[in-house]
Design an enzyme around this catalytic site. Sequence first.
Site, short mmCIF file in Angstrom:
data_model
loop_
_atom_site.label_atom_id
_atom_site.label_comp_id
_atom_site.label_asym_id
_atom_site.label_seq_id
_atom_site.Cartn_x
_atom_site.Cartn_y
_atom_site.Cartn_z
N LYS A 4 0.82 -1.20 0.00
CA LYS A 4 0.00 0.00 0.00
C LYS A 4 0.86 1.26 0.00
O LYS A 4 0.61 2.21 -0.75
CB LYS A 4 -0.92 0.02 1.22
CG LYS A 4 -1.73 1.30 1.38
CD LYS A 4 -2.56 1.28 2.65
CE LYS A 4 -1.84 1.89 3.82
NZ LYS A 4 -1.82 3.38 3.76
N ASN A 5 1.88 1.28 0.84
CA ASN A 5 2.69 2.48 0.99
C ASN A 5 3.62 2.72 -0.20
O ASN A 5 4.26 3.77 -0.27
CB ASN A 5 3.50 2.41 2.28
CG ASN A 5 2.61 2.50 3.51
OD1 ASN A 5 1.51 3.05 3.44
ND2 ASN A 5 3.06 1.95 4.62
N ARG A 39 -0.47 14.94 12.13
CA ARG A 39 0.52 14.60 11.12
C ARG A 39 0.64 15.80 10.18
O ARG A 39 0.14 15.78 9.07
CB ARG A 39 0.09 13.34 10.35
CG ARG A 39 0.17 12.09 11.20
CD ARG A 39 0.24 10.85 10.33
NE ARG A 39 -1.07 10.39 9.94
CZ ARG A 39 -1.31 9.26 9.26
NH1 ARG A 39 -0.30 8.48 8.93
NH2 ARG A 39 -2.53 8.92 8.93
N PRO A 40 1.26 16.88 10.66
CA PRO A 40 1.29 18.11 9.88
C PRO A 40 2.02 17.92 8.56
O PRO A 40 2.93 17.11 8.45
CB PRO A 40 2.04 19.09 10.79
CG PRO A 40 2.84 18.23 11.71
CD PRO A 40 2.02 16.99 11.91
N ILE A 41 1.57 18.69 7.57
CA ILE A 41 2.20 18.60 6.25
C ILE A 41 3.18 19.75 6.05
O ILE A 41 3.52 20.09 4.91
CB ILE A 41 1.14 18.57 5.14
CG1 ILE A 41 0.30 19.85 5.14
CG2 ILE A 41 0.25 17.34 5.29
CD1 ILE A 41 -0.63 19.96 3.94
N ASP A 42 3.66 20.32 7.14
CA ASP A 42 4.59 21.44 7.05
C ASP A 42 5.82 21.09 6.21
O ASP A 42 6.31 21.92 5.43
CB ASP A 42 5.06 21.87 8.45
CG ASP A 42 3.91 22.40 9.30
OD1 ASP A 42 2.76 22.33 8.84
OD2 ASP A 42 4.17 22.86 10.43
N LEU A 43 6.35 19.87 6.39
CA LEU A 43 7.55 19.49 5.65
C LEU A 43 7.26 19.39 4.16
O LEU A 43 8.12 19.72 3.33
CB LEU A 43 8.10 18.17 6.18
CG LEU A 43 8.60 18.17 7.63
CD1 LEU A 43 9.14 16.80 8.01
CD2 LEU A 43 9.68 19.23 7.82
N ASP A 67 4.08 0.89 11.83
CA ASP A 67 2.91 0.17 11.33
C ASP A 67 2.85 -1.27 11.85
O ASP A 67 1.79 -1.90 11.81
CB ASP A 67 2.91 0.15 9.80
CG ASP A 67 2.45 1.47 9.21
OD1 ASP A 67 1.97 2.32 9.97
OD2 ASP A 67 2.56 1.65 7.98
N ARG A 126 -8.47 -0.50 4.12
CA ARG A 126 -7.57 0.49 3.54
C ARG A 126 -6.21 -0.12 3.21
O ARG A 126 -5.51 0.37 2.32
CB ARG A 126 -7.37 1.67 4.51
CG ARG A 126 -8.57 2.57 4.67
CD ARG A 126 -8.23 3.79 5.54
NE ARG A 126 -6.99 4.38 5.07
CZ ARG A 126 -5.89 4.52 5.82
NH1 ARG A 126 -5.88 4.09 7.08
NH2 ARG A 126 -4.79 5.07 5.32
N MET A 171 6.67 7.62 16.70
CA MET A 171 6.29 8.18 15.41
C MET A 171 4.97 8.96 15.48
O MET A 171 4.85 10.03 14.89
CB MET A 171 6.18 7.06 14.37
CG MET A 171 7.46 6.23 14.24
SD MET A 171 8.91 7.21 13.80
CE MET A 171 8.50 7.62 12.12
N CYS A 211 -6.79 7.68 8.74
CA CYS A 211 -6.78 7.27 10.15
C CYS A 211 -6.44 8.46 11.05
O CYS A 211 -5.61 9.30 10.72
CB CYS A 211 -5.75 6.16 10.38
SG CYS A 211 -6.22 4.58 9.67
N ARG A 239 -5.59 9.65 4.16
CA ARG A 239 -4.65 10.63 4.67
C ARG A 239 -3.54 10.92 3.66
O ARG A 239 -3.09 12.06 3.51
CB ARG A 239 -4.02 10.10 5.96
CG ARG A 239 -3.11 11.09 6.67
CD ARG A 239 -3.92 12.16 7.38
NE ARG A 239 -3.08 13.20 7.94
CZ ARG A 239 -3.46 14.00 8.93
NH1 ARG A 239 -4.67 13.86 9.45
NH2 ARG A 239 -2.66 14.93 9.39
#
Length: 416
Positions: free
Chosen positions: A22-23, A122-126, A305, A397, A327, A117, A93
């Site tokens: 999946k990833n 889980r900020p998307i700042d990066l 995970d 998922r 994490m 989930c 996500r």
Amino acid sequence: MSTYIVEGGRPLEGAVRVHGAKNSVLPILAACLLAPGECVIHNCPELSDVTASLDILRHLGCRAWRQDGECVVVDASAPTGWDVPDALMREMRSSVIFLGAILGRMGQAKLCAPGGCELGPRPIDLHLAAIRALGGTITESEGGLRCAGALRGADIVLSLPSVGATENAMLAAVCAQGTTTITNAAREPEIVDLQQFLCTLGARVRGAGSSVITVEGGHALHGGEYTVMGDRIVAATYLAAAAAAGGEVEVSGVDYRHLSTVTAVLNEAGCTVQSDGTRVSLRSGGMLRGVRPIRTAPYPGFPTDAQAPLMAALVRGEGCTVFVENMFESRYRHVDELARMGADIRVEGRVAVVYGVPRLHGARVRAADLRGGAALVVAALAADGISRIEGLHHIDRGYQSLERDLRALGAQIVRS
């Protein structure tokens, strides 16, 4: 609403092959947008997150369809859209992974806040910092993002080795003019898989698997054919299930080296594990023993995970095991549900202490997230009596027909 009905207390026996990761497949599907022409993706699992990705590609004007079971074809010859509406973003996500690809191909992108989930912030700042480094301008308004600008090569230094930010930076950099260097990049095998796919399309990317990735952007891309790597987390889940229930199983279709931290824990817990190329076999008596503290970390550390399925295997047995989740802040949502089955787990902040118990009993439980749902299945297979597991949309998922594979190993599990 679908429910798993699991009759536990039966050892598992036999062999099973894991489906595509999946990833890996989600960023690979996003990368298909970059190439004018057809991309043929093999070993592409039927997951709800994959369905959401294909819906996003269709919304953007691509043609996308599934053929011959685990093969997906994406034709991005003439995309027309550059926005992903709220309804599609909320399906998963990792939908933010389309940001770099849309901006790179279309010159602009508009996205809403992603769903998926609830594992804590889980900020998307990066992600956004990487886009800005490449010359993109970002405007935030009404819960969404608007990105635009001609991209150019740059030096990107990630403050954390974020998998998603590394992937987004790679996708955007492929379309940028000039050379991009991504420092402190994530080293996960799925990053290597994305690099190999991009190179199949004619991109020039190197260094994946190390902390520095170099992308020579601006080269013409074309369609291509690629086979996705096996899912190491699905493999870890099946090994955890056999460890918990007892028996002997063989899991194939995955690189055993990607599972080394997981198999080391299972060995220490009393299982016999043998690895050979793309196969891992495990034998277990069903009663495990506590192991040294397990601390989740970026690859090659213990994968976050796999934390929940391994915890579920270790709740039944002797001794004590300490888990430290480094994490995500909210990745112990399965603990209360495991307690309904008789587990003895104490949580304080990011630390969970598991005290082994001699037996578990069946119960009605609910999955709160993807890997936590898999953990409940693992525990149910080891429990006495019948368990009913709800919230299967989370499990869907990341696991293709989980019940089918487990039945192939002799488990008594049905979906109703």
